[in-house]
Scaffold this motif. Structure first.
Motif, mmCIF file in Angstrom:
data_model
loop_
_atom_site.group_PDB
_atom_site.id
_atom_site.type_symbol
_atom_site.label_atom_id
_atom_site.label_comp_id
_atom_site.label_asym_id
_atom_site.label_seq_id
_atom_site.Cartn_x
_atom_site.Cartn_y
_atom_site.Cartn_z
ATOM 1 N N PHE A 74 0.826 -1.210 0.000
ATOM 2 C CA PHE A 74 0.000 0.000 0.000
ATOM 3 C C PHE A 74 0.865 1.268 0.000
ATOM 4 C CE2 PHE A 74 -3.290 -2.817 2.164
ATOM 5 C CZ PHE A 74 -4.065 -2.941 1.025
ATOM 6 N N ARG A 125 -9.220 -5.774 -5.524
ATOM 7 C CA ARG A 125 -8.188 -4.819 -5.905
ATOM 8 C C ARG A 125 -7.097 -4.689 -4.829
ATOM 9 N NH1 ARG A 125 -8.432 -1.067 -9.817
ATOM 10 N NH2 ARG A 125 -6.623 0.277 -9.754
ATOM 11 N N ASN A 126 -7.518 -4.697 -3.570
ATOM 12 C CA ASN A 126 -6.541 -4.661 -2.482
ATOM 13 C C ASN A 126 -5.688 -5.927 -2.450
ATOM 14 O OD1 ASN A 126 -7.357 -2.184 -1.360
ATOM 15 N ND2 ASN A 126 -8.968 -3.145 -0.169
ATOM 16 N N ASN A 127 -6.323 -7.043 -2.739
ATOM 17 C CA ASN A 127 -5.659 -8.329 -2.529
ATOM 18 C C ASN A 127 -4.839 -8.827 -3.711
ATOM 19 O OD1 ASN A 127 -6.098 -9.813 0.101
ATOM 20 N ND2 ASN A 127 -8.134 -8.982 -0.284
ATOM 21 N N GLN A 169 -6.673 -7.342 18.777
ATOM 22 C CA GLN A 169 -7.926 -7.178 18.043
ATOM 23 C C GLN A 169 -8.664 -8.503 17.929
ATOM 24 O OE1 GLN A 169 -5.643 -5.072 14.964
ATOM 25 N NE2 GLN A 169 -7.116 -3.410 15.200
ATOM 26 N N PHE A 205 -5.269 1.777 0.227
ATOM 27 C CA PHE A 205 -6.410 0.901 0.456
ATOM 28 C C PHE A 205 -7.641 1.406 -0.309
ATOM 29 C CE2 PHE A 205 -10.104 -0.500 2.860
ATOM 30 C CZ PHE A 205 -9.790 -1.815 3.170
ATOM 31 N N GLN A 206 -8.300 0.482 -0.985
ATOM 32 C CA GLN A 206 -9.491 0.829 -1.775
ATOM 33 C C GLN A 206 -10.712 0.088 -1.248
ATOM 34 O OE1 GLN A 206 -9.360 2.503 -4.980
ATOM 35 N NE2 GLN A 206 -7.201 2.985 -4.687
ATOM 36 N N ARG A 207 -11.872 0.603 -1.561
ATOM 37 C CA ARG A 207 -13.094 -0.115 -1.181
ATOM 38 C C ARG A 207 -13.367 -1.239 -2.171
ATOM 39 N NH1 ARG A 207 -16.435 0.629 2.712
ATOM 40 N NH2 ARG A 207 -17.797 -0.779 1.624
ATOM 41 N N ASN A 208 -12.398 -2.115 -2.364
ATOM 42 C CA ASN A 208 -12.575 -3.207 -3.314
ATOM 43 C C ASN A 208 -11.662 -4.337 -2.852
ATOM 44 O OD1 ASN A 208 -11.967 -4.956 -5.578
ATOM 45 N ND2 ASN A 208 -13.038 -3.485 -6.862
ATOM 46 N N PHE A 209 -12.282 -5.398 -2.419
ATOM 47 C CA PHE A 209 -11.542 -6.497 -1.798
ATOM 48 C C PHE A 209 -10.525 -7.098 -2.761
ATOM 49 C CE2 PHE A 209 -11.667 -11.026 -0.088
ATOM 50 C CZ PHE A 209 -10.973 -10.733 1.066
ATOM 51 N N GLU A 236 -7.134 10.167 6.520
ATOM 52 C CA GLU A 236 -8.514 10.229 6.039
ATOM 53 C C GLU A 236 -9.502 9.826 7.127
ATOM 54 O OE1 GLU A 236 -11.064 7.849 2.721
ATOM 55 O OE2 GLU A 236 -8.900 7.971 2.390
ATOM 56 N N GLU A 237 -9.150 8.742 7.838
ATOM 57 C CA GLU A 237 -10.068 8.249 8.869
ATOM 58 C C GLU A 237 -10.118 9.150 10.091
ATOM 59 O OE1 GLU A 237 -9.265 3.698 9.251
ATOM 60 O OE2 GLU A 237 -7.969 4.659 7.774
ATOM 61 N N TRP A 280 -6.729 -4.512 -12.654
ATOM 62 C CA TRP A 280 -5.874 -5.377 -11.843
ATOM 63 C C TRP A 280 -6.002 -6.850 -12.228
ATOM 64 C CZ3 TRP A 280 -8.856 -8.982 -9.575
ATOM 65 C CH2 TRP A 280 -10.210 -8.662 -9.371
ATOM 66 N N PHE A 285 -17.644 -5.690 4.390
ATOM 67 C CA PHE A 285 -16.322 -5.127 4.117
ATOM 68 C C PHE A 285 -16.004 -4.000 5.099
ATOM 69 C CE2 PHE A 285 -13.457 -2.239 1.913
ATOM 70 C CZ PHE A 285 -12.561 -3.108 1.314
#
Lengths: 355, 355
Positions: A10, A69-71, A120, A63-67, A208-209, B122, B63
């Protein structure tokens, strides 16, 4: 040794700005090369390294909101490493549990440095499946939630000796360096400085968070002359900030696994006043490189004792304990131990295991 | 056969509401059990199944903005399956590329049904590393961006024959069913209905990511009597909606890999007016179960021809082509082919491969 360093994807190695894991991977890789090892770095294509770079994805992508794409880049990296694993003496991973299933069945020994917190709720579900995978903790305190894992060593971070060095300065403020967030303790830092009647300079990223927290809680506290907000800074700006600070304030409210900023301060001879959580008691020597306190009142009391700290002594302790060379030597000793333990035929077969 | 079904973990099987992949996995699993196969479903613990359930995580969890949290249950599932892979004749995966590195080195044959689109940037970086992994496309059109992968079959989806059946109704509106998003075509659907002077009933989920689009673009179009917004509906509400509709409008603006809603409409005898993208020409028989058109004008023209469609004939075509039993038989034929092709010793070794 022929060493593979397997980095997160990332951020680049080193990261453009904030990114502790990628900085440590960079420093370790550079030291290992300088020590004469044959190092291959699996990382993003925009990384800079003296090692051989295998660019797994062209550039770092957050990090993107797309599983998928991240992986996808992680899955690609794991497969690329697996296909050439026999070319390495050891695989050193910095990507958590992701390669465990594949790498625990390879002939080549591998280890994983865990860079994050382990308290966690999802942690046991995956790490306890692999009690035999050699893990490195970056502080003893980091292990506490999961003492039963395959801990092979604690190796504290180190940074290159000459990246940050003291510059002449008159110390007339406190520094806060890192990230604006509740766990990093920006609010108690502001309260400590105010109670001491000392100005606070805040050099911090607003993630961002954390933006809502900053806007609602922190920004109103930055009004007036008592606090100066500088924003995110790079290594070139740190010596001036830290050399001019009476102390770095590190009043954390979480189990910090390591806390690179503490050794950055020490590199500039700047003492650290820290809440004694997480790694702090392993990193700060109370009365020598700073003060370990429990709360804001304790920090205010410690500020009055800063004259007892010899800033040249702080730098000296940095050179003794916190260099990347010391860290790299610790890792090489562990690599050698893992290679020696790997007797021929000890490779875990792909038949049913672990039931 | 001893079959492992390996499901996504962001939704239960079947899903609480929207979730095409999980519905198909559910229907397939139930049919395979009904056909006498020994099926084990790896899925979330809140799944409901006639198969043996291996609960990988307690409950479905959407997610999250946390890479490890999203991935831990998938890594756990892959390891759990690997450890008992020898107990199965075939592993049927529905989780994209995630298990490829591990499963392609197991003795047990595995296949992967791809449920998503493949025209994303990707995709080549990971799928082209594994040209030998057997893949099932859910339409021929889905393969188009990546014709060189290990395509073993196209198996079109099917659903249980009796879940949705026609109910007596007078047809006096058009239906839109699914999700509010630009690619699903809610805007052209509204324009088509308006041009025909027919009311549109919209039964659709508004996803988190689509909320801004809904608020800014769609909500203003829902004012007045021409459009009735019903919200997300379940299977119990679909027969009434679809039986009462003159047609389902499916004016998609993306390469739909399958589009379950088309066969849901057919199950209720409802013709479909669809833009001819993605899977549409493979699912709709023009003039028999609906009309395939190019644009809004084409759809309006098709509406005038709806009288040519025999609604009982639509249901009959559903029963012939689109049942879960037909889908399950297709899969069993493929499973048998893969098992037969797996000669002893053909297992890929963990030594360097694929270079």
């Amino acid at each position: 040794m022929r060493i593979a360093q397997i980095a997160p994807l990332f951020e680049s190695v080193p990261p453009a700005r904030y990114g502790g894991t990628e900085r440590v991977v960079h420093w370790l890789t550079e030291e290992l090369v300088a020590m004469g090892h044959e190092v291959t770095l699996f990382a993003t294509g925009d990384s800079r390294t003296s090692a051989k770079l295998v660019p797994v994805r062209a550039t770092a992508e957050r990090f993107q909101r797309n599983f998928e794409r991240n992986n996808a880049p992680y899955a690609r990296m794991i497969e690329l490493v697996a296909r050439q694993a026999d070319d390495f003496d050891v695989l050193h991973c910095h990507i958590d549990f992701h390669p465990f299933s594949v790498f625990s069945r390879l002939r080549t020994p591998f280890l994983t440095t865990l860079h994050g917190r382990l308290d966690q709720d999802w942690v046991p579900s995956i790490y306890r499946l692999f009690p035999e995978v050699p893990l490195v903790s970056i502080s003893d305190s980091q292990r506490r939630p999961e003492p039963g894992l395959g801990w092979a060593a604690t190796i504290l971070h180190g940074m290159p000796e000459r990246i940050l060095t003291p510059v002449p300065a008159h110390q007339d403020y406190f520094a806060f360096l890192g990230r604006i967030s509740p766990e990093k303790g920006i609010e108690p830092a502001i309260r400590i400085a105010a109670a001491c009647g000392v100005k606070l300079k805040v050099a911090a990223k607003i993630g961002e968070e954390d933006a809502p927290y900053h806007e609602e809680v922190v920004a109103p506290l930055l009004q007036g002359d008592a606090v100066e907000f500088i924003g995110e800074i790079d290594d070139g700006q740190k010596p001036a900030l830290l050399s001019g600070a009476k102390a770095l304030l590190f009043p954390i409210d979480w189990p910090e696994p390591f806390g690179l900023v503490m050794i950055e301060a020490m590199a500039c001879g700047c003492p650290v006043i820290a809440f004694g959580r997480g790694s702090v008691p392993e990193v700060i020597e109370d009365g020598v490189t700073g003060f370990i306190v429990d709360n804001v009142a304790g920090a205010v009391a410690a500020c009055a004792r800063l004259g007892e700290i010899d800033r040249a002594g702080v730098r000296a302790r940095f050179e003794q304990r916190w260099t990347a060379r010391r860290m790299a030597r610790d890792y090489v000793a562990l690599y050698e131990r893992l290679v020696a333990a790997r007797t021929p035929g000890s490779r875990r077969d792909f038949a049913p295991v672990g039931r």
